[in-house]
Design a protein around this motif. Sequence first.
Motif, mmCIF file in Angstrom:
data_model
loop_
_atom_site.group_PDB
_atom_site.id
_atom_site.type_symbol
_atom_site.label_atom_id
_atom_site.label_comp_id
_atom_site.label_asym_id
_atom_site.label_seq_id
_atom_site.Cartn_x
_atom_site.Cartn_y
_atom_site.Cartn_z
ATOM 1 N N PRO A 14 37.017 47.326 35.496
ATOM 2 C CA PRO A 14 36.605 46.600 34.280
ATOM 3 C C PRO A 14 37.727 46.427 33.260
ATOM 4 O O PRO A 14 37.668 45.520 32.431
ATOM 5 N N ILE A 15 38.769 47.270 33.350
ATOM 6 C CA ILE A 15 39.878 47.165 32.402
ATOM 7 C C ILE A 15 40.608 45.839 32.546
ATOM 8 O O ILE A 15 41.357 45.423 31.651
ATOM 9 N N ILE A 16 40.378 45.126 33.665
ATOM 10 C CA ILE A 16 41.057 43.839 33.866
ATOM 11 C C ILE A 16 40.637 42.824 32.810
ATOM 12 O O ILE A 16 41.365 41.870 32.521
ATOM 13 N N ILE A 17 39.458 43.039 32.230
ATOM 14 C CA ILE A 17 39.006 42.162 31.140
ATOM 15 C C ILE A 17 39.973 42.242 29.974
ATOM 16 O O ILE A 17 40.278 41.240 29.320
ATOM 17 N N VAL A 18 40.482 43.454 29.717
ATOM 18 C CA VAL A 18 41.476 43.638 28.648
ATOM 19 C C VAL A 18 42.743 42.856 28.981
ATOM 20 O O VAL A 18 43.332 42.206 28.110
ATOM 21 N N CYS A 19 43.155 42.905 30.252
ATOM 22 C CA CYS A 19 44.356 42.174 30.682
ATOM 23 C C CYS A 19 44.181 40.672 30.473
ATOM 24 O O CYS A 19 45.112 39.982 30.040
ATOM 25 N N ILE A 20 42.983 40.170 30.774
ATOM 26 C CA ILE A 20 42.703 38.743 30.590
ATOM 27 C C ILE A 20 42.802 38.364 29.123
ATOM 28 O O ILE A 20 43.424 37.365 28.754
ATOM 29 N N LEU A 21 42.190 39.171 28.269
ATOM 30 C CA LEU A 21 42.213 38.890 26.819
ATOM 31 C C LEU A 21 43.632 38.970 26.260
ATOM 32 O O LEU A 21 44.032 38.142 25.437
#
Length: 462
Positions: free
Chosen positions: A312-319
């Motif tokens: 789920p941390i990939i959402i941070v990478c996207i943002l």
Amino acid sequence: MVNSLLGIAIALILGLLVTRLMKLIGLPNVTGYLIVGLIIGPYGLGKLVGINLFDGLKIISTVALGFIGFSIGVEFKLSHIKEIGKSAITITFCQALAATLCVDIALLVIHWIAPSVMSASEAIIMGAIATATAPAATLMVVRQYKAKGVVTGTLLPVVALDDAVGLIVFAISSSIAFSMASGAKLDALSIVVWPLLEIICSLVIGAAIGALLSVVPRFFKSRDNRTIATIIAVALSLGVCQLFEYMQDEGILPFALSDLLVCMMAGATFVNLRKEAPQMMEGTDRWTPVVLMLFFILSGAELDVMMFFEKPIIIVCILVYIVFRCVGKYFGTMLGATVTKSDKNVRNYLGITLFPQAGVAIGMATMCAKKFTGDLQEVGQSIVTITMCAVLIYELVGPVLTKWALGRAGEIAPENLGGKRRKKAVAEGVSAETVEALPETTTEEISEVNVEASDTSSENKE
């Protein structure tokens, strides 16, 4: 084979239907194509029914990439570049490199904090992908609202040049990133020499193919034969790239070629050697929409939604990618405009109009997915996921921000903003500032404008 043909048929049917839905809600077609691919792809319904309808269709993505690169090259006419002037060229380089730098630094910080979340090679490639913009989305807004002025006049050439700069940056970054990810020894050869040779050879081979294509009009006069010759040139470009890739895999050569760069150079050489190039491209443009539709649907199918649950941390990478790319585009544009002493509106608003991102960025991500296979498949998948999610967001908000920026710059006449309340207010003599403050155009009104713009474009092509 049955599944492949069935997959093509289903994809085209849904792609055709979704264009109507996108017009109703006022969004670009590419957004709908990506969503269709996500739904019926191997990570959507395909996972539930256990059938991958798109298995064996990767050749379509390769062909589409070739035509995307060739189309970019055809816009790269030297006489047009001379008209653009130093201002647009300086701004193009500043904003493209600033976007790369900002995204690289931000994602490398994430890599330093949590190496398992973002590898250094992923960060470097995402920085290169950040350079790309979406010419189609930007042009749609300019035409739809009949924007005119110094910002619009600078925007169009910057968008045309931006992807060419981005492809060069991507060629260098992807070579370095692949060496890092594969565990190859990093030295001057792998960091500087091989990437530069890849770019130089790609440009030379592309120029040779473009020069050969320019000879065709002398011997073949019919539109059909010239269209076939154009297709052959793109196929030849892609075939030579695959040959170099094979030789690299076999250890014969230490570098491959860039598909997009070879095709771009072929198109650029062709358009500068033959005045018939635009007419020949019209024949090609009549059948490539189906290939591009399948390309975007296949690209959407590569988006692994399960990655959000597993990591789920990939959402941070996207943002982080979205925010810092916008920061780089905006302040890079401001720097370039300041250096060239451009108009105040160019400094303040041009950067916002460069936020949209679509086809070329997806093409770059797709190339990475092809290159990062085997043990490196997760790296390629992560790059595709971040890029696809970012494109979906950019395609939703990018055109709206472009319209807002051009409106604030005073380059969209109040009567062209759309909406019955605006038109009525203009007719009654209300000021432009008051009109701009009115609520946004309704979905139905946007749809009407989009349909009118589409019909007008079709008439012009005919």
